[in-house]
Design a protein around this motif. Structure first.
Motif, PDB file in Angstrom:
ATOM      1  N   VAL A 141      -3.307   4.825   1.283  1.00  0.00           N
ATOM      2  CA  VAL A 141      -3.847   4.888   2.682  1.00  0.00           C
ATOM      3  C   VAL A 141      -3.217   6.425   2.870  1.00  0.00           C
ATOM      4  CG1 VAL A 141      -3.390   4.305   5.139  1.00  0.00           C
ATOM      5  CG2 VAL A 141      -3.049   2.700   3.432  1.00  0.00           C
ATOM      6  N   ALA A 192       5.700   4.729   5.923  1.00  0.00           N
ATOM      7  CA  ALA A 192       5.672   3.309   5.863  1.00  0.00           C
ATOM      8  C   ALA A 192       5.217   2.645   4.341  1.00  0.00           C
ATOM      9  CB  ALA A 192       4.598   2.936   6.619  1.00  0.00           C
ATOM     10  N   GLY A 193       4.736   1.422   4.106  1.00  0.00           N
ATOM     11  CA  GLY A 193       4.184   1.046   2.722  1.00  0.00           C
ATOM     12  C   GLY A 193       5.284   1.278   1.764  1.00  0.00           C
ATOM     13  N   GLY A 211      -1.788  -0.619  11.235  1.00  0.00           N
ATOM     14  CA  GLY A 211      -0.623   0.316  10.997  1.00  0.00           C
ATOM     15  C   GLY A 211      -0.438   0.844  12.402  1.00  0.00           C
ATOM     16  N   GLY A 268       0.865  -1.133  -0.154  1.00  0.00           N
ATOM     17  CA  GLY A 268      -0.039   0.149   0.004  1.00  0.00           C
ATOM     18  C   GLY A 268       0.918   1.401   0.235  1.00  0.00           C
ATOM     19  N   VAL A 273       1.236  -7.559   7.278  1.00  0.00           N
ATOM     20  CA  VAL A 273       0.718  -6.379   7.880  1.00  0.00           C
ATOM     21  C   VAL A 273      -0.676  -6.441   8.169  1.00  0.00           C
ATOM     22  CG1 VAL A 273       2.617  -4.950   7.202  1.00  0.00           C
ATOM     23  CG2 VAL A 273       0.736  -5.093   5.955  1.00  0.00           C
ATOM     24  N   LEU A 304      -5.106  -2.733   7.688  1.00  0.00           N
ATOM     25  CA  LEU A 304      -4.345  -3.020   6.518  1.00  0.00           C
ATOM     26  C   LEU A 304      -4.571  -4.205   5.963  1.00  0.00           C
ATOM     27  CD1 LEU A 304      -0.975  -1.541   7.660  1.00  0.00           C
ATOM     28  CD2 LEU A 304      -2.457  -0.221   6.370  1.00  0.00           C
ATOM     29  N   MET A 330      -0.522   3.594  13.116  1.00  0.00           N
ATOM     30  CA  MET A 330      -1.413   4.726  13.333  1.00  0.00           C
ATOM     31  C   MET A 330      -3.046   4.251  13.391  1.00  0.00           C
ATOM     32  SD  MET A 330       0.540   7.316  12.002  1.00  0.00           S
ATOM     33  CE  MET A 330       1.836   7.544  11.214  1.00  0.00           C
TER      34      MET A 330
HETATM   35  O1  PXL Z   1       3.530   0.077   8.677  1.00  0.00           O
HETATM   36  C1  PXL Z   1       2.494  -0.798   8.312  1.00  0.00           C
HETATM   37  C2  PXL Z   1       1.637  -0.140   7.169  1.00  0.00           C
HETATM   38  C3  PXL Z   1       1.983  -0.790   5.786  1.00  0.00           C
HETATM   39  N1  PXL Z   1       1.446  -0.217   4.747  1.00  0.00           N
HETATM   40  C4  PXL Z   1       0.766   0.883   4.564  1.00  0.00           C
HETATM   41  C5  PXL Z   1       0.588   1.525   5.958  1.00  0.00           C
HETATM   42  C6  PXL Z   1       1.094   1.027   7.072  1.00  0.00           C
HETATM   43  C7  PXL Z   1       1.111   1.955   8.308  1.00  0.00           C
HETATM   44  O2  PXL Z   1       0.422   2.905   8.339  1.00  0.00           O
HETATM   45  O3  PXL Z   1      -0.020   2.833   5.745  1.00  0.00           O
HETATM   46  C8  PXL Z   1       0.436   1.318   3.333  1.00  0.00           C
END
Ligand code: PXL
Length: 268
Positions: free
Chosen positions: A41, A17-18, A109, A10, A106, A115, A111
């Motif tokens: 996200v 992240a991601g 997250g 993502g 995952v 996910l 936050m």
């Molecule tokens: O940290 C894991 C994570 C993985 N992938 C995406 C995320 C997050 C955490 O917010 O937004 C897209």
């Protein structure tokens, strides 16, 4: 040729992240990074404006574009979100994935963003984990995969890392960073021997992206031809420095600093 790594994951628009963490981490390791975005996200620890899933055809098209034109020496998956995307990813990996595949399971997250949909956990277990060279669950993810509460002691971690191996990945790396009264110890199990990776515990709340950065770093190491235990060892150093030099941008949870090892070096 430069080692190439494809991440199917993502987009975390706030950059920690991601896909953003993956591509920054690949760059730090001098490997050529590619992406197939599964969802966008648009969250941070202060506001939550949503998750925008990509259609399955979009994920397939992105993977075809990367693999047919460039190819890969390793692959990684992060946020896959739905059962449909997991199933499509399993097919893509069977077609293109004759290279080391790092599966970061995952689920939620830092936050608080969801996910992985609840109903997709079984597909992850049945369709994708058996294709992986290594899976990299944290304690909560281990509990969820095993259908019980998260391990709380080093003994429970050792029991769980062994049980997770029966799901069919070649290696399981169980990350113990969440154990409060213990150094940050991670366990790698290859079906025979449990290996420990320790680092000091760094006292910070700004750890968004740590898991993505760790698994991306492992994928980069494998793409370069490192054996698994060395790829994990190098990645553990890399993520420890990224946490030590984490970035706070004011309010809420900040980001791991993906460039920390290059800029500040390794402590000791
Ligand atoms: O940290 C894991 C994570 C993985 N992938 C995406 C995320 C997050 C955490 O917010 O937004 C897209």
């Amino acid at each position: 040729m430069i080692p190439r790594v494809l991440s199917i994951a993502g987009s975390a628009s706030q950059g920690s992240a991601g896909i953003q963490a993956d591509l920054k981490t690949f760059e730090e390791h001098d490997v050529y990074g590619m992406s197939a975005v599964t969802a966008l996200v648009a969250n941070n620890s202060v506001t939550d404006t949503g998750v925008f899933t990509q259609p399955v055809g979009s994920v397939q098209a992105q993977v075809h574009a990367s693999m047919e034109h460039v190819g890969a020496d390793a692959m990684k998956t992060g946020m896959l979100f739905t059962k449909e995307i997991i199933e499509a990813t399993a097919e893509l990996l069977k077609r293109y994935g004759q290279v080391p595949y790092v599966l970061d399971p995952v689920m939620i997250g830092k936050m608080g963003t969801q996910l992985l949909k609840e109903e997709a956990v079984e597909s992850l277990k049945e369709e994708l984990i058996p294709l992986a060279e290594v899976i990299t669950p944290n304690l909560q993810e281990a509990g969820k995969l095993l259908g019980r509460s998260a391990p709380e002691t080093s003994e429970e971690m050792e029991r769980d890392v062994k049980e997770l191996h029966s799901f069919g990945a070649d290696y399981v790396l169980l990350k113990g960073g969440g154990l409060s009264d213990y150094p940050a110890v991670d366990l790698l199990f290859d079906g025979t021997e449990v290996k420990e990776y320790r680092s000091e515990r760094i006292d910070t709340i700004h750890t968004s992206g740590a898991g993505c950065t760790y698994s991306a770093s492992i994928a980069a190491g494998l793409a370069k031809g490192l054996p698994m235990d060395r790829a994990v060892e190098e990645a553990k150093h890399f993520v420890t420095e990224a946490i030590r030099h984490a970035l706070s941008f004011g309010e809420g949870i900040g980001s791991t600093y993906h460039a920390a090892e290059r800029i500040f070096g390794r402590k000791k």
